[in-house]
Design a protein around this motif. Sequence first.
Motif, PDB file in Angstrom:
ATOM      1  N   ALA A 267       1.001 -11.851 -55.751  1.00 55.98           N
ATOM      2  CA  ALA A 267       2.219 -12.665 -55.649  1.00 55.98           C
ATOM      3  C   ALA A 267       2.643 -12.815 -54.183  1.00 55.98           C
ATOM      4  CB  ALA A 267       3.344 -12.066 -56.477  1.00 55.98           C
ATOM      5  N   ALA A 268       2.594 -11.732 -53.434  1.00 55.96           N
ATOM      6  CA  ALA A 268       2.955 -11.778 -52.020  1.00 55.96           C
ATOM      7  C   ALA A 268       1.986 -12.651 -51.235  1.00 55.96           C
ATOM      8  CB  ALA A 268       2.978 -10.363 -51.441  1.00 55.96           C
ATOM      9  N   CYS A 269       0.719 -12.535 -51.551  1.00 59.07           N
ATOM     10  CA  CYS A 269      -0.316 -13.334 -50.905  1.00 59.07           C
ATOM     11  C   CYS A 269      -0.063 -14.826 -51.132  1.00 59.07           C
ATOM     12  CB  CYS A 269      -1.670 -12.907 -51.452  1.00 59.07           C
ATOM     13  SG  CYS A 269      -3.074 -13.762 -50.746  1.00 59.07           S
ATOM     14  N   GLU A 270       0.215 -15.201 -52.379  1.00 57.39           N
ATOM     15  CA  GLU A 270       0.464 -16.613 -52.705  1.00 57.39           C
ATOM     16  C   GLU A 270       1.733 -17.118 -52.014  1.00 57.39           C
ATOM     17  OE1 GLU A 270      -2.021 -17.898 -53.912  1.00 57.39           O
ATOM     18  OE2 GLU A 270      -2.771 -16.970 -55.733  1.00 57.39           O
TER      19      GLU A 270
ATOM     20  N   ILE B 194       2.898 -25.834 -34.771  1.00 53.59           N
ATOM     21  CA  ILE B 194       2.738 -25.971 -36.222  1.00 53.59           C
ATOM     22  C   ILE B 194       1.452 -25.291 -36.679  1.00 53.59           C
ATOM     23  CG2 ILE B 194       2.379 -27.636 -38.097  1.00 53.59           C
ATOM     24  CD1 ILE B 194       5.304 -27.483 -36.985  1.00 53.59           C
ATOM     25  N   ARG B 195       0.372 -25.524 -35.981  1.00 58.17           N
ATOM     26  CA  ARG B 195      -0.916 -24.928 -36.364  1.00 58.17           C
ATOM     27  C   ARG B 195      -0.852 -23.404 -36.319  1.00 58.17           C
ATOM     28  NH1 ARG B 195      -6.253 -23.653 -34.483  1.00 58.17           N
ATOM     29  NH2 ARG B 195      -7.791 -24.568 -35.877  1.00 58.17           N
ATOM     30  N   LYS B 196      -0.279 -22.867 -35.237  1.00 62.07           N
ATOM     31  CA  LYS B 196      -0.171 -21.409 -35.112  1.00 62.07           C
ATOM     32  C   LYS B 196       0.692 -20.835 -36.232  1.00 62.07           C
ATOM     33  CE  LYS B 196       1.187 -17.634 -32.000  1.00 62.07           C
ATOM     34  NZ  LYS B 196       0.984 -16.691 -33.044  1.00 62.07           N
ATOM     35  N   ALA B 197       1.816 -21.458 -36.513  1.00 63.51           N
ATOM     36  CA  ALA B 197       2.704 -20.958 -37.564  1.00 63.51           C
ATOM     37  C   ALA B 197       1.990 -20.969 -38.913  1.00 63.51           C
ATOM     38  CB  ALA B 197       3.976 -21.794 -37.619  1.00 63.51           C
ATOM     39  N   SER B 198       1.276 -22.045 -39.197  1.00 63.93           N
ATOM     40  CA  SER B 198       0.552 -22.150 -40.460  1.00 63.93           C
ATOM     41  C   SER B 198      -0.559 -21.105 -40.548  1.00 63.93           C
ATOM     42  CB  SER B 198      -0.038 -23.556 -40.613  1.00 63.93           C
ATOM     43  OG  SER B 198      -0.755 -23.660 -41.816  1.00 63.93           O
ATOM     44  N   LEU B 199      -1.376 -21.033 -39.526  1.00 64.45           N
ATOM     45  CA  LEU B 199      -2.482 -20.067 -39.538  1.00 64.45           C
ATOM     46  C   LEU B 199      -1.988 -18.624 -39.580  1.00 64.45           C
ATOM     47  CD1 LEU B 199      -4.986 -21.759 -37.064  1.00 64.45           C
ATOM     48  CD2 LEU B 199      -5.116 -21.667 -39.566  1.00 64.45           C
ATOM     49  N   ASP B 200      -0.870 -18.353 -38.919  1.00 59.15           N
ATOM     50  CA  ASP B 200      -0.310 -16.994 -38.952  1.00 59.15           C
ATOM     51  C   ASP B 200       0.152 -16.632 -40.367  1.00 59.15           C
ATOM     52  OD1 ASP B 200      -0.780 -16.616 -36.252  1.00 59.15           O
ATOM     53  OD2 ASP B 200       1.334 -16.781 -35.648  1.00 59.15           O
ATOM     54  N   ALA B 201       0.790 -17.573 -41.053  1.00 57.59           N
ATOM     55  CA  ALA B 201       1.234 -17.300 -42.428  1.00 57.59           C
ATOM     56  C   ALA B 201       0.029 -17.063 -43.343  1.00 57.59           C
ATOM     57  CB  ALA B 201       2.091 -18.453 -42.948  1.00 57.59           C
ATOM     58  N   HIS B 202      -1.013 -17.881 -43.170  1.00 61.71           N
ATOM     59  CA  HIS B 202      -2.228 -17.681 -43.980  1.00 61.71           C
ATOM     60  C   HIS B 202      -2.907 -16.348 -43.640  1.00 61.71           C
ATOM     61  CE1 HIS B 202      -2.086 -21.438 -46.101  1.00 61.71           C
ATOM     62  NE2 HIS B 202      -2.028 -22.120 -44.976  1.00 61.71           N
ATOM     63  N   ALA B 203      -2.845 -15.941 -42.378  1.00 61.95           N
ATOM     64  CA  ALA B 203      -3.410 -14.641 -41.988  1.00 61.95           C
ATOM     65  C   ALA B 203      -2.619 -13.500 -42.637  1.00 61.95           C
ATOM     66  CB  ALA B 203      -3.415 -14.497 -40.467  1.00 61.95           C
ATOM     67  N   ALA B 204      -1.305 -13.673 -42.737  1.00 66.90           N
ATOM     68  CA  ALA B 204      -0.480 -12.664 -43.413  1.00 66.90           C
ATOM     69  C   ALA B 204      -0.899 -12.544 -44.871  1.00 66.90           C
ATOM     70  CB  ALA B 204       1.000 -13.027 -43.300  1.00 66.90           C
ATOM     71  N   ALA B 205      -1.200 -13.680 -45.490  1.00 65.40           N
ATOM     72  CA  ALA B 205      -1.680 -13.672 -46.878  1.00 65.40           C
ATOM     73  C   ALA B 205      -3.017 -12.936 -46.974  1.00 65.40           C
ATOM     74  CB  ALA B 205      -1.817 -15.099 -47.395  1.00 65.40           C
TER      75      ALA B 205
ATOM     76  N   GLU C 195       8.113 -10.674 -48.536  1.00 69.06           N
ATOM     77  CA  GLU C 195       8.905  -9.773 -47.692  1.00 69.06           C
ATOM     78  C   GLU C 195       9.201  -8.432 -48.368  1.00 69.06           C
ATOM     79  OE1 GLU C 195      11.083 -12.869 -44.676  1.00 69.06           O
ATOM     80  OE2 GLU C 195      12.156 -12.344 -46.516  1.00 69.06           O
ATOM     81  N   ASP C 196       9.276  -8.408 -49.684  1.00 60.87           N
ATOM     82  CA  ASP C 196       9.481  -7.142 -50.387  1.00 60.87           C
ATOM     83  C   ASP C 196       8.279  -6.211 -50.224  1.00 60.87           C
ATOM     84  OD1 ASP C 196      11.952  -8.036 -51.235  1.00 60.87           O
ATOM     85  OD2 ASP C 196      11.325  -8.401 -53.312  1.00 60.87           O
ATOM     86  N   VAL C 197       7.091  -6.793 -50.097  1.00 60.99           N
ATOM     87  CA  VAL C 197       5.856  -6.023 -49.968  1.00 60.99           C
ATOM     88  C   VAL C 197       5.546  -5.705 -48.504  1.00 60.99           C
ATOM     89  CG1 VAL C 197       3.347  -6.160 -50.302  1.00 60.99           C
ATOM     90  CG2 VAL C 197       4.894  -6.898 -52.120  1.00 60.99           C
ATOM     91  N   ALA C 198       5.861  -6.645 -47.619  1.00 61.31           N
ATOM     92  CA  ALA C 198       5.542  -6.482 -46.192  1.00 61.31           C
ATOM     93  C   ALA C 198       6.788  -6.791 -45.352  1.00 61.31           C
ATOM     94  CB  ALA C 198       4.389  -7.417 -45.814  1.00 61.31           C
ATOM     95  N   PRO C 199       7.798  -5.939 -45.442  1.00 64.41           N
ATOM     96  CA  PRO C 199       9.070  -6.241 -44.777  1.00 64.41           C
ATOM     97  C   PRO C 199       8.975  -6.354 -43.254  1.00 64.41           C
ATOM     98  CG  PRO C 199       9.069  -3.990 -45.615  1.00 64.41           C
ATOM     99  CD  PRO C 199       7.833  -4.659 -46.137  1.00 64.41           C
TER     100      PRO C 199
ATOM    101  N   ALA D  28       2.576 -17.940 -56.979  1.00 58.20           N
ATOM    102  CA  ALA D  28       3.230 -16.673 -56.656  1.00 58.20           C
ATOM    103  C   ALA D  28       4.038 -16.179 -57.846  1.00 58.20           C
ATOM    104  CB  ALA D  28       4.118 -16.826 -55.420  1.00 58.20           C
ATOM    105  N   ILE D  29       4.792 -17.064 -58.460  1.00 56.54           N
ATOM    106  CA  ILE D  29       5.590 -16.678 -59.625  1.00 56.54           C
ATOM    107  C   ILE D  29       4.672 -16.280 -60.772  1.00 56.54           C
ATOM    108  CG2 ILE D  29       7.218 -17.524 -61.372  1.00 56.54           C
ATOM    109  CD1 ILE D  29       8.410 -19.266 -59.044  1.00 56.54           C
ATOM    110  N   ALA D  30       3.619 -17.050 -60.995  1.00 63.14           N
ATOM    111  CA  ALA D  30       2.671 -16.715 -62.073  1.00 63.14           C
ATOM    112  C   ALA D  30       2.068 -15.332 -61.857  1.00 63.14           C
ATOM    113  CB  ALA D  30       1.574 -17.773 -62.158  1.00 63.14           C
ATOM    114  N   ALA D  31       1.830 -14.972 -60.610  1.00 64.21           N
ATOM    115  CA  ALA D  31       1.208 -13.679 -60.301  1.00 64.21           C
ATOM    116  C   ALA D  31       2.142 -12.498 -60.551  1.00 64.21           C
ATOM    117  CB  ALA D  31       0.719 -13.661 -58.852  1.00 64.21           C
ATOM    118  N   THR D  32       3.426 -12.751 -60.718  1.00 64.54           N
ATOM    119  CA  THR D  32       4.347 -11.648 -60.993  1.00 64.54           C
ATOM    120  C   THR D  32       4.215 -11.151 -62.423  1.00 64.54           C
ATOM    121  OG1 THR D  32       6.213 -13.072 -61.612  1.00 64.54           O
ATOM    122  CG2 THR D  32       6.015 -12.444 -59.266  1.00 64.54           C
TER     123      THR D  32
END
Length: 164
Positions: free
Chosen positions: A78-81, A58-69, A28-32, A109-113
């Motif tokens: 980090a944002a992608c992860e 559930i499928r739409k919510a999951s696929l939408d989050a992965h599309a955001a990544a 959210e810090d990167v893509a508010p 995500a934490i490792a990527a920071t």
Amino acid sequence: MKKYSRDDQRAMAIWALDCAGRVLNLFEDVAPGDSRPRAALEAGADWVRTGEFSMAVIRKASLDAHAAAKDLKGREKAACEAAHAAGQAVATAHVPQHAYGGAWYALKAIAATGGEDVLQRVVDEREWQARHLPEHLRAEMMDRIQIEERRTGLFIRLVKGHDF
């Protein structure tokens, strides 16, 4: 594939949603303006609270989050992860094993920071994850999520096996 009880699946979902929620700010810090990962966590929380399952939701919510990544791939690791963590966490409603992905991607995500203290922050987060799992699931689940220090940096491994 290992079978889990409905209660275990619910506990795994709560845990995965919590793991993903702890790193959501990295996205959210990167893509508010992009609410897709948060919406995925909310859909997962709705399922946990009500027990009502809609594969389409559930499928739409999951696929939408992965599309955001994917929209951030190659630019903001980090944002992608973190977005992937949300996509995996909500999918636990469908397949319990997706809970591993929520925790695994949160650690990635934490490792990527980066930073000098990144190993300690990842280890601390993994310990938090372990403490927040039901005891009867803890060893089985946490043994599969491993942290390795490599010459190129931290590597977070998800060990799958024949019973995964």
